[in-house]
Design an enzyme around this catalytic site. Sequence first.
Site, PDB file in Angstrom:
ATOM      1  N   TYR A  20       0.836  -1.202   0.000  1.00 58.02           N
ATOM      2  CA  TYR A  20       0.000   0.000   0.000  1.00 58.02           C
ATOM      3  C   TYR A  20       0.870   1.250   0.000  1.00 58.02           C
ATOM      4  O   TYR A  20       0.778   2.103   0.873  1.00 58.02           O
ATOM      5  CB  TYR A  20      -0.939  -0.009   1.211  1.00 58.02           C
ATOM      6  CG  TYR A  20      -1.866  -1.193   1.218  1.00 58.02           C
ATOM      7  CD1 TYR A  20      -3.006  -1.228   0.415  1.00 58.02           C
ATOM      8  CD2 TYR A  20      -1.587  -2.305   2.002  1.00 58.02           C
ATOM      9  CE1 TYR A  20      -3.849  -2.325   0.399  1.00 58.02           C
ATOM     10  CE2 TYR A  20      -2.428  -3.408   1.998  1.00 58.02           C
ATOM     11  CZ  TYR A  20      -3.551  -3.409   1.198  1.00 58.02           C
ATOM     12  OH  TYR A  20      -4.391  -4.508   1.180  1.00 58.02           O
ATOM     13  N   CYS A  21       1.707   1.343  -0.991  1.00 56.91           N
ATOM     14  CA  CYS A  21       2.675   2.435  -1.094  1.00 56.91           C
ATOM     15  C   CYS A  21       2.537   3.077  -2.467  1.00 56.91           C
ATOM     16  O   CYS A  21       2.122   2.430  -3.436  1.00 56.91           O
ATOM     17  CB  CYS A  21       4.088   1.883  -0.904  1.00 56.91           C
ATOM     18  SG  CYS A  21       5.422   3.095  -1.082  1.00 56.91           S
ATOM     19  N   GLY A  22       2.891   4.343  -2.550  1.00 57.37           N
ATOM     20  CA  GLY A  22       2.864   5.009  -3.844  1.00 57.37           C
ATOM     21  C   GLY A  22       3.818   4.373  -4.839  1.00 57.37           C
ATOM     22  O   GLY A  22       3.645   4.516  -6.056  1.00 57.37           O
ATOM     23  N   PHE A  23       4.817   3.645  -4.331  1.00 59.22           N
ATOM     24  CA  PHE A  23       5.784   2.978  -5.208  1.00 59.22           C
ATOM     25  C   PHE A  23       5.407   1.527  -5.522  1.00 59.22           C
ATOM     26  O   PHE A  23       6.131   0.853  -6.257  1.00 59.22           O
ATOM     27  CB  PHE A  23       7.178   3.002  -4.572  1.00 59.22           C
ATOM     28  CG  PHE A  23       7.747   4.380  -4.388  1.00 59.22           C
ATOM     29  CD1 PHE A  23       7.974   5.219  -5.474  1.00 59.22           C
ATOM     30  CD2 PHE A  23       8.042   4.858  -3.121  1.00 59.22           C
ATOM     31  CE1 PHE A  23       8.495   6.500  -5.308  1.00 59.22           C
ATOM     32  CE2 PHE A  23       8.564   6.131  -2.936  1.00 59.22           C
ATOM     33  CZ  PHE A  23       8.791   6.959  -4.034  1.00 59.22           C
ATOM     34  N   THR A  24       4.281   1.048  -4.997  1.00 62.40           N
ATOM     35  CA  THR A  24       3.888  -0.349  -5.207  1.00 62.40           C
ATOM     36  C   THR A  24       3.799  -0.731  -6.691  1.00 62.40           C
ATOM     37  O   THR A  24       4.162  -1.862  -7.051  1.00 62.40           O
ATOM     38  CB  THR A  24       2.553  -0.645  -4.494  1.00 62.40           C
ATOM     39  OG1 THR A  24       2.709  -0.393  -3.098  1.00 62.40           O
ATOM     40  CG2 THR A  24       2.132  -2.090  -4.685  1.00 62.40           C
TER      41      THR A  24
END
Length: 203
Positions: free
Chosen positions: A79-83
């Site tokens: 659940y990360c912007g970089f996922t």
Amino acid sequence: MRFFTPALLAAAVAMLVILPAAAPRTSHAADATAKPTATSAAACPALLNQSYPRLQDEVPQSLCQYAGRVLLVVNTASYCGFTPQYEGLERLYAKYRARGLEILAFPSNDFGQQEPGGAKEIADLCFNTYGVKFPIFSKAVVTGAQANPLFAQLTQATNSPPKWNFHKYLVDRQGRPVSAFASNVTPEDPALVGELEKLLARP
């Protein structure tokens, strides 16, 4: 008693003498079989001489199986912007795997609590949502005093601890950490790919 002639007794004694001699042959064969194991252990770089459970089933996996390959080690989160970098990592893996690349992913909840789920939830995202085929290990601590030994060694060698999810380390074929890339450096960034291709070109 008339059947036990001197000739028969002599033959029986000869058999008793011959039978024990077969034992050393079995022992010698076992020693020969053990030699490849010793050779394999010696070939495993110190950095890879450790095991971690696989995400899917918690079965321990020795990192020695990746000796001789170029490694890209990444701490990941669901659940990360970089996922979405999972997609780039998978493209990189598909392109360079045959040349010797292996990507090792370690999900971590260290940053922003962005990996709160269990193994089943993480696996569903990685394998079903993003179609990941590279190895993913169980959730791990990757920073600070409790960091798993692999990340502790990578941090020490590169002087670059993970500051967020999707921090990346390149390791050469001899198991030596070479460089680190911050989270915002995508898997297909020219700087990362350029360094990777140099390592893949080396024996």
